[in-house]
Design an enzyme around this catalytic site. Sequence first.
Site, PDB file in Angstrom:
ATOM      1  N   HIS A  52       0.806  -1.224   0.000  1.00 46.32           N
ATOM      2  CA  HIS A  52       0.000   0.000   0.000  1.00 46.32           C
ATOM      3  C   HIS A  52       0.840   1.275   0.000  1.00 46.32           C
ATOM      4  CE1 HIS A  52      -4.205  -1.356   0.487  1.00 46.32           C
ATOM      5  NE2 HIS A  52      -3.695  -2.379   1.139  1.00 46.32           N
ATOM      6  N   LYS A  69      -8.908  13.757   3.857  1.00 50.58           N
ATOM      7  CA  LYS A  69      -8.051  12.573   3.856  1.00 50.58           C
ATOM      8  C   LYS A  69      -7.156  12.638   5.077  1.00 50.58           C
ATOM      9  CE  LYS A  69      -6.552  13.794  -0.183  1.00 50.58           C
ATOM     10  NZ  LYS A  69      -6.670  12.568  -0.964  1.00 50.58           N
ATOM     11  N   LYS A 103       0.573  14.314   1.142  1.00 49.88           N
ATOM     12  CA  LYS A 103      -0.754  14.619   0.603  1.00 49.88           C
ATOM     13  C   LYS A 103      -0.939  16.116   0.364  1.00 49.88           C
ATOM     14  CE  LYS A 103      -2.796  10.511   2.746  1.00 49.88           C
ATOM     15  NZ  LYS A 103      -3.277   9.762   1.572  1.00 49.88           N
ATOM     16  N   THR A 114      -8.620   6.536  -2.429  1.00 51.62           N
ATOM     17  CA  THR A 114      -9.990   6.087  -2.690  1.00 51.62           C
ATOM     18  C   THR A 114     -10.981   7.232  -2.523  1.00 51.62           C
ATOM     19  OG1 THR A 114     -10.139   5.287  -0.397  1.00 51.62           O
ATOM     20  CG2 THR A 114      -9.619   3.658  -2.094  1.00 51.62           C
ATOM     21  N   LYS A 161     -14.582   8.376  -4.576  1.00 51.26           N
ATOM     22  CA  LYS A 161     -15.877   8.739  -3.976  1.00 51.26           C
ATOM     23  C   LYS A 161     -16.365  10.073  -4.509  1.00 51.26           C
ATOM     24  CE  LYS A 161     -14.265   6.240   0.025  1.00 51.26           C
ATOM     25  NZ  LYS A 161     -13.426   6.360   1.223  1.00 51.26           N
TER      26      LYS A 161
END
Length: 795
Positions: free
Chosen positions: A338, A526, A532, A634, A638
């Site tokens: 991952h 997130k 990020k 993910t 969405k």
Amino acid sequence: MNSFNKENFIKMVKDATRMKYAKSFDTAFEYEKFNAVSMTLMQMLSEDWEKTTEKYTTKKQASYLSAEFLMGRALGNNLLSLGLYDEVKEALDELGIDLNTVEEAEEDAGLGNGGLGRLAACFLDSAASEDIPLTGYGIRYDYGIFKQKFEEGRQVEMVDNWLKYGDPWSVRRIEDIVLIEFADETIQAIPYDTPIVGYGTDNINTLRLWKAESVDAFDFKLFNDQAYDESVALKNSAEDISRVLYPNDSEQAGKLLRLKQQYFFVSASLQDMLKKFKAKFDGKVDYKAFPEHYAIQLNDTHPAVAIPEMMRLLMDKEGLSWKAAWSIVTKTFAYTNHTILTEALEQWWNGFYQEILPRIYEIIVQIDEQFVKDLTALKYSEEKIESMRIISDNMIKMAWLSIYGCHTVNGVAYLHTELLKHQELNDWYVLYPNKFQNKTNGITQRRWMALANKELSSYVTELLGSNEWINNLELIKGLEKHADDEAVLEKFMAIKREKKVQLAEYILEHEGIEIDPDSLFDIQVKRLHEYKRQLLNAFHILDLYHRIKADPSMDIVKRTFIFGAKSAPGYKRAKSIIKFINDIADLVNNDEDVAGRIKVVFVQNYRVSYGHRIFPAADLSEQISTAGKEASGTGNMKFMLNGTPTIGTLDGANVEIVEEAGDENNFIFGLTVDDIEKIKDSYDPKETYMSVDGLKEVVDALIDVSFDYTGDEDMQELYSALLRGTHWHKADNYFIFKDFDAYRKKQMDVDAAFRNKKEWARMCWMNMCNASKFSSDRTILEYAKDIWSIEKNRI
């Protein structure tokens, strides 16, 4: 399940309330009503659950080992999957009860930290809905991921007591208790089973979570001698193992506890599988057949200790030879990677294993020695062998152990897998090219559209003429023909505005901030991590504020920036970024000169149920990680499914989102993986910092008088890391400065595009219509066919 009878349901709910709480349903508290409704549904689905469990023993099945299962709330999702949402709503209406209020009484089952745990939850949902025999195995934490609140803009962690009102969705199975042996203690693992209800099928799969308990409740003699603390010391030590998700492991005690957690649930799960496997044989057990009955997936490296533990169980408990046991292990296990971040590849100091799991350490040493022999036979150099050894520099490399002990290794997005094969894990790919596969992540459209966005779901069903898309998302592609239908797009955007109004009302109630539903909702939700790049988003907002202050007549679309994120409790830089964003919000939201033209909201305690409100209401999806750092993502899926364009880098699954929905319907900017590879050794962030207009001013806000951070060592450290780096990374190692101007320019493209309402609606529509690839149904079917070799098994 038998057909629904409203009168019987109402009676059962009332009976459940009286049995559980000795009061009438009318006088029950909201959580008591929730429990009564849930207990009634459990009674209704129990027969199918039992049938499914029995049916799955007839064919090969899969087990999903994961330290995290971020399930969220169960009631609404189960009602949807059972096809009873409207019927139960009507029944409760007759009692004067609002189903939404009952749903709100349920605590989120926050037994996960982020995408890893949420993916596991989606996989369980998809497997049940596709009749795939998959059981989830993990830990039943007493307390989940912490609840977050802000005090003076800073994150404060509070206990997440998700079990405070009980858990009507789980069953304690004392008949399946197993013992877990550590060097210093033996404890019990108690399984709690939760039904995973399939949609459009009677199949009901199982999530089995293990709770740690002491073999003896307490030492009666010590208690009788009035040594009360000592009498429960062993009990507390055992229960600590399943007390908290990811205990702080900055000190040795925390590291040892985390290691115990990993071994605890892995050993319990493997013992459980072996017990069920042996029950299939009347006489002598054929252990070689185990891989024909079970496939085991390691969700990242947290359960990697399963490989030596399975060797121990097969050799020490069942009497198999090393060769026979290793053959079974390598045919049974598969591993999902991952992360691309080298620092995130899990490794353990061998001293911890020697102290807590001495027999497991012996086996890992033997595995390492065997691997060295393999490489030596292939004429690998000593230097190369040392770099690939499972034990090196007194550290056990869990990713290396996983790759060696598994038959398949998969990444979670095309770009991620290619980077693993050709960069991060290239040595292993060269050695085992046939082990590597890609399985792009997915999300369940049932929770993230059918449940979270009922208004849009109803409209999609109306246009398609059926609700079959809920179990076959590929059908949604058929809506592309309406992309230029003004009436359809108008209705679509009216639904979007309705969801924005609902979110605005919720934010006003829970955050005390009023936002305009007609503004552009620019959303980044997130986990908080430097890669990020929430900080890039923050710098852009502060720069936009400065530009408005310099030119009050500046023509911009009214915009609301919404953040949601938790930082790991010990992650100081991430916490500093949260503080910085909240201070920007305080500055922007209280400046009359800005007059609400931009507004900033950092929602507290972002979680699955908050996501239900956020994703359907978004106008713009922020997916701005440094290219090559996000494995998949993910949240991006969405947003896409709910009709939201992406502003992002070509990273993770963004690459595939753009391929599906079109570059023209999204906003891609910034350095690519190849760009970074070319400049990484020569990049000088100070040059960019000094030359890009406005950048220095926003970066300096971390240390100047802008927010009174004088003396704030954490802010000083963040600033220094950006400009000077540290001993473990280069300056601006996530290329925030380098991508700043490109991001700012692309945000102005967003501003221009949003003004053309028809074209914007078309962009949103095209994203939704092309989201089918990102259904976790597709992903789980690929796992079943390509990795697990299991078939559907419908009751």
